[in-house]
Design a protein around this motif. Structure first.
Motif, mmCIF file in Angstrom:
data_model
loop_
_atom_site.group_PDB
_atom_site.id
_atom_site.type_symbol
_atom_site.label_atom_id
_atom_site.label_comp_id
_atom_site.label_asym_id
_atom_site.label_seq_id
_atom_site.Cartn_x
_atom_site.Cartn_y
_atom_site.Cartn_z
ATOM 1 N N SER A 147 0.829 -1.211 0.000
ATOM 2 C CA SER A 147 0.000 0.000 0.000
ATOM 3 C C SER A 147 0.857 1.252 0.000
ATOM 4 C CB SER A 147 -0.930 -0.013 1.216
ATOM 5 O OG SER A 147 -1.832 -1.096 1.166
ATOM 6 N N VAL A 148 1.941 1.236 0.774
ATOM 7 C CA VAL A 148 2.825 2.403 0.842
ATOM 8 C C VAL A 148 3.487 2.648 -0.511
ATOM 9 C CG1 VAL A 148 4.881 3.352 1.946
ATOM 10 C CG2 VAL A 148 3.199 2.100 3.305
ATOM 11 N N ALA A 149 3.912 1.565 -1.183
ATOM 12 C CA ALA A 149 4.542 1.717 -2.496
ATOM 13 C C ALA A 149 3.538 2.187 -3.543
ATOM 14 C CB ALA A 149 5.176 0.392 -2.917
ATOM 15 N N CYS A 189 -3.614 2.807 5.213
ATOM 16 C CA CYS A 189 -3.157 2.368 6.531
ATOM 17 C C CYS A 189 -4.345 2.272 7.477
ATOM 18 C CB CYS A 189 -2.082 3.307 7.091
ATOM 19 S SG CYS A 189 -2.493 5.047 7.051
ATOM 20 N N PHE A 190 -4.120 1.534 8.567
ATOM 21 C CA PHE A 190 -5.173 1.251 9.538
ATOM 22 C C PHE A 190 -4.625 1.459 10.948
ATOM 23 C CE2 PHE A 190 -5.986 -1.255 5.785
ATOM 24 C CZ PHE A 190 -7.347 -1.147 5.582
ATOM 25 N N GLY A 191 -5.529 1.707 11.876
ATOM 26 C CA GLY A 191 -5.160 1.847 13.276
ATOM 27 C C GLY A 191 -6.321 1.459 14.173
ATOM 28 N N VAL A 192 -5.999 1.033 15.377
ATOM 29 C CA VAL A 192 -7.006 0.647 16.360
ATOM 30 C C VAL A 192 -6.738 1.419 17.639
ATOM 31 C CG1 VAL A 192 -8.015 -1.239 17.707
ATOM 32 C CG2 VAL A 192 -7.253 -1.661 15.366
ATOM 33 N N LYS A 210 5.387 8.657 9.699
ATOM 34 C CA LYS A 210 6.591 7.825 9.654
ATOM 35 C C LYS A 210 6.523 6.770 8.548
ATOM 36 C CE LYS A 210 7.303 8.120 14.681
ATOM 37 N NZ LYS A 210 7.320 7.346 15.942
ATOM 38 N N SER A 211 5.319 6.351 8.190
ATOM 39 C CA SER A 211 5.171 5.212 7.284
ATOM 40 C C SER A 211 5.017 5.604 5.829
ATOM 41 C CB SER A 211 3.960 4.368 7.711
ATOM 42 O OG SER A 211 2.763 5.134 7.636
ATOM 43 N N ILE A 212 4.334 6.715 5.527
ATOM 44 C CA ILE A 212 4.056 7.055 4.135
ATOM 45 C C ILE A 212 4.883 8.262 3.715
ATOM 46 C CG2 ILE A 212 1.700 6.216 4.389
ATOM 47 C CD1 ILE A 212 0.800 9.165 4.177
#
Length: 559
Positions: A147-149, A189-192, A210-212
């Protein structure tokens, strides 16, 4: 996956877990076996009533041995339908589901190992988990490497929303999505977390940064939740934050605004030119000044397309996040690991199917883009063209004149904002015998579509095959400190009157008229009452019990 003949003697229930392999032409299915002995063991040790346990054991003996290798084999190869229907009525169903990934408490303890395997199976995936001082679960975040790529080739617009979880410990699921070249939702992205507040959204956006990749002209879209606005303002100050029109429209309906006022607001918000926006809002002000003042309390730069400082393309409503909400509707009732299993399976399925679909298309642009330009060609038939230069044309459309420059500057501003040819430009392109795809942005090309789905999403597999380091296994993660509510949990939210679905009238299958059904039709002779009763009794689908069990089995195999 082949199963030995010795297993056909013993009844077994195989839970499919879709796993997309690295080979684009293969789709492997990982099967989790639940044998009849295991079901009988659950029935013996269950806390359900003795009568219910006896019914399960009796139906277990009566069921013929059978097996299911694929979830799409339903309904021809249905096995244990009466047993599962019986178990679904009571406590045994919860104990049966716990066999797949454990109890909710065990899920939180296994969560660090699960995230570790997610990174091992998908190198480059970013995961993060936060606990409080008592080692209780607080937040979780993950973004798959695929997903990031692929995000680098999507339009720089991200929609943010949260949906409530209906499991034992409840909480909320944060979701970030965008749109691909074919205008389909692209999960990012997802989060809980436990709830929606400033602290949790700030942590979520911090991990997201930090991720994307943070891109130029990045736009965030969400509802009017103030916590989302605070998180974006603090962690993404260089971006622009817009809001959806849907929530504005809902608020106007709650204020009992007239239908004419709501229509004028929708037209003004969707207009491409500031002059048209001002004219429509002036009409709205003359009709209802109080509603006009309420609307203008929110700056037009956040919701009006013509005043938006950056491109938001056609993303005006909540279609993206609402689609994800409907996809995860049933999985939100599951435990946290079962929900993560489904998300990874769905991502892997989407990446494989859309990559295959992009390879099979013969157009230079995506299928959706080609269909959109075909729709605009129908409007272009009523437009007259006058040459001013080899690249400059004058357009007359319903008495209104536009200037079209094939250097991609149009007076209607539709191309500048959507980066797709408008009907006026399509008339000129057809007149010059040029390719319409040459005047579309690279966001909609076939090459971009393929690059978005180059990656693969792999599931974590069976827990017995995991290889977990000692430092990860030693991490203690307890369930969140929330009050466990007694009784049956609410699964459906209460729908307001302002967002209720309009009533659909009945349509007759005989005369095709609206307002009645086949039984009360007067335009053609009806079947005799004896024949009608015979057909009703011989039909399998008219049996409510069979219909219930069939729908239940579909729900089970879609887990």
């Amino acid at each position: 996956m082949q199963i030995d003949n010795q297993h056909t003697i013993q009844q077994s229930f195989l839970l499919p877990s879709a796993m997309i392999s690295n080979n684009e032409d293969e789709v492997n299915m990982e099967l989790i076996p639940i044998t009849s002995d295991r079901i009988e063991e659950i029935a013996e040790s269950s806390s359900a009533s003795q009568k219910s346990r006896k019914r399960v054991r009796r139906k277990l003996k009566e069921s013929p041995p059978c097996k299911i290798l694929r979830h799409d084999a339903l309904p021809k190869e249905i096995m244990f339908k009466e047993i599962l229907a019986e178990m679904h009525r009571g406590q045994m169903w919860l104990e049966f589901v716990a066999c797949i990934r454990g109890t909710p408490e065990e899920n939180y303890q296994i969560l660090p190992s699960y995230l570790h395997m997610m990174v091992c199976k998908n190198p480059g995936t970013y995961t993060s988990i936060k606990r409080d001082t008592h080692n209780r679960f607080a937040y979780m975040f993950f973004a798959h490497a695929a997903s990031v790529a692929g995000w680098s080739y999507c339009r720089p617009v991200i929609a943010v929303d949260a949906m409530f979880l209906k499991s034992k410990y409840r909480g909320v699921l944060f979701v970030d999505v965008s749109k691909d070249a074919n205008n389909q939702i692209f999960p990012l992205c997802f989060g809980v977390a436990e709830s929606e507040n400033n602290e949790e959204y700030i942590w979520f956006f911090e991990e997201m940064r930090k991720s994307i990749q943070v891109r130029r002209e990045l736009v965030f879209l969400s509802d009017r939740n103030q916590s989302i606005a605070n998180g974006i303002r603090k962690k993404f100050p260089e971006t622009h934050h817009g809001i959806y029109l849907y929530h504005f429209e809902k608020n106007l309906k709650q204020r009992h605004a007239k239908a004419t006022v709501i229509n004028l607001f929708q037209s003004a918000a969707r207009s491409y030119k500031c002059e048209d926006f001002n004219q429509l809002m002036s009409q709205l002000k003359s009709i209802d000044k109080e509603t006009y003042n309420y609307i203008m309390e929110e700056p037009p730069e956040r919701w009006a397309r013509s005043w938006f400082p950056r491109r938001r393309y056609d993303m005006l409503t909540t279609n993206m996040v609402e689609s994800m909400n409907s996809i995860l509707l049933k999985e939100r009732e599951m435990s946290i690991l079962r929900m993560l299993d489904f998300i990874q399976e769905k991502l892997g399925e989407w990446f494989y199917e859309r990559r295959k679909k992009a390879n099979e298309t013969f157009h230079r642009v995506s299928i959706w883009t080609e269909e959109e330009m075909t729709k605009k060609m129908d409007l272009a038939c009523k437009i007259f063209v006058f040459n001013l230069d080899s690249m400059l044309f004058r357009i007359n459309s319903e008495g209104i004149e536009f200037i079209v420059d094939l250097k991609r500057t149009y007076d209607c501003l539709e191309f500048q904002l959507d980066e797709l040819p408008c009907p006026h430009a399509i008339v000129v392109i057809n007149k010059r015998y040029l390719q319409k795809s040459d005047y579309c942005s690279n966001w909609y090309s076939k090459e971009t579509w393929l690059k978005i789905y180059e990656g693969h999403v792999n599931t974590v597999g069976d827990q017995k095959s995991w290889d977990i380091p000692q430092n990860v296994q030693s991490e203690i993660t307890k369930p969140p400190d929330v009050e466990i509510l007694q009784g049956r949990r609410q699964k459906k939210r209460h729908i307001l009157v302002t967002e209720s679905v309009p009533f659909k009238s009945t349509k007759c299958s005989r005369c095709k008229q609206i307002g009645h059904n086949r039984t009360t039709c007067l335009s053609s002779p009806a079947a005799h009452h004896i024949q009608r009763n015979t057909l009703k009794n011989t039909s399998t689908f008219n049996n409510p019990r069979s219909e219930f069990r069939l729908s239940l089995l579909y729900d089970i195999f879609e887990m």
